[in-house]
Design a protein around this motif. Structure first.
Motif, mmCIF file in Angstrom:
data_model
loop_
_atom_site.group_PDB
_atom_site.id
_atom_site.type_symbol
_atom_site.label_atom_id
_atom_site.label_comp_id
_atom_site.label_asym_id
_atom_site.label_seq_id
_atom_site.Cartn_x
_atom_site.Cartn_y
_atom_site.Cartn_z
ATOM 1 N N VAL A 43 0.883 -1.164 0.000
ATOM 2 C CA VAL A 43 0.000 0.000 0.000
ATOM 3 C C VAL A 43 0.923 1.216 0.000
ATOM 4 O O VAL A 43 1.570 1.520 1.006
ATOM 5 C CB VAL A 43 -0.930 0.017 1.231
ATOM 6 C CG1 VAL A 43 -1.866 1.217 1.164
ATOM 7 C CG2 VAL A 43 -1.726 -1.279 1.343
ATOM 8 N N TYR A 49 -6.695 2.777 0.858
ATOM 9 C CA TYR A 49 -6.530 1.616 1.721
ATOM 10 C C TYR A 49 -7.816 1.270 2.473
ATOM 11 O O TYR A 49 -7.804 0.503 3.434
ATOM 12 C CB TYR A 49 -5.357 1.808 2.688
ATOM 13 C CG TYR A 49 -5.412 3.074 3.523
ATOM 14 C CD1 TYR A 49 -6.128 3.116 4.708
ATOM 15 C CD2 TYR A 49 -4.740 4.214 3.123
ATOM 16 C CE1 TYR A 49 -6.178 4.267 5.472
ATOM 17 C CE2 TYR A 49 -4.775 5.373 3.879
ATOM 18 C CZ TYR A 49 -5.496 5.390 5.057
ATOM 19 O OH TYR A 49 -5.542 6.533 5.812
ATOM 20 N N GLN A 52 -8.633 -2.468 3.196
ATOM 21 C CA GLN A 52 -7.598 -3.265 3.845
ATOM 22 C C GLN A 52 -8.062 -3.759 5.220
ATOM 23 O O GLN A 52 -9.051 -3.276 5.780
ATOM 24 C CB GLN A 52 -6.322 -2.430 4.011
ATOM 25 C CG GLN A 52 -5.702 -1.963 2.722
ATOM 26 C CD GLN A 52 -5.113 -3.099 1.911
ATOM 27 O OE1 GLN A 52 -4.556 -4.050 2.449
ATOM 28 N NE2 GLN A 52 -5.236 -3.008 0.605
ATOM 29 N N ASP A 53 -7.303 -4.686 5.768
ATOM 30 C CA ASP A 53 -7.498 -5.175 7.127
ATOM 31 C C ASP A 53 -7.475 -3.986 8.095
ATOM 32 O O ASP A 53 -6.777 -2.988 7.852
ATOM 33 C CB ASP A 53 -6.358 -6.156 7.438
ATOM 34 C CG ASP A 53 -6.364 -6.662 8.861
ATOM 35 O OD1 ASP A 53 -7.097 -7.629 9.139
ATOM 36 O OD2 ASP A 53 -5.632 -6.076 9.703
ATOM 37 N N VAL A 56 -4.050 -2.776 9.095
ATOM 38 C CA VAL A 56 -3.362 -2.112 7.987
ATOM 39 C C VAL A 56 -3.910 -0.697 7.834
ATOM 40 O O VAL A 56 -3.152 0.258 7.651
ATOM 41 C CB VAL A 56 -3.509 -2.914 6.676
ATOM 42 C CG1 VAL A 56 -2.904 -2.150 5.499
ATOM 43 C CG2 VAL A 56 -2.870 -4.295 6.810
ATOM 44 N N LYS A 57 -5.226 -0.552 7.932
ATOM 45 C CA LYS A 57 -5.841 0.787 7.850
ATOM 46 C C LYS A 57 -5.282 1.711 8.922
ATOM 47 O O LYS A 57 -4.965 2.868 8.647
ATOM 48 C CB LYS A 57 -7.359 0.691 8.028
ATOM 49 C CG LYS A 57 -8.106 0.194 6.846
ATOM 50 C CD LYS A 57 -9.593 0.354 7.149
ATOM 51 C CE LYS A 57 -10.406 -0.712 6.487
ATOM 52 N NZ LYS A 57 -11.832 -0.566 6.785
#
Length: 81
Positions: A43, A49, A52-53, A56-57
């Protein structure tokens, strides 16, 4: 019983602000892993994003500041990308 378990098992932030994500897919039989594969994706600063998970965010939100995004885009432009 067979079960497919997908998880984000590694998140790294590199020097230019890009977030590298490794996703593990494990095939489990009676609670024991019998097979597993990995997939990686990046990313980049400025990328969307939102899908995303959650972890991850959170990392992207903290690291992809306006200054980091601007520096990343300037570096990419200098490379002709």
């Amino acid at each position: 019983m067979l079960e497919k378990v997908i998880s984000v098992d590694l998140i790294e932030v590199v020097e230019n602000g890009a977030v590298q994500v490794r996703t593990k897919t494990a095939i489990m039989e009676d609670g024991k892993q019998i097979s597993g594969t990995f997939h990686r994706h990046v990313v980049a600063p400025g990328d969307d994003y939102s899908k995303q998970d959650a972890r991850v965010k959170a990392i992207c939100a903290a690291t992809h500041t306006a200054a980091v995004v601007a520096a990343y885009k300037a570096a990419q432009a200098a490379k002709g990308v």
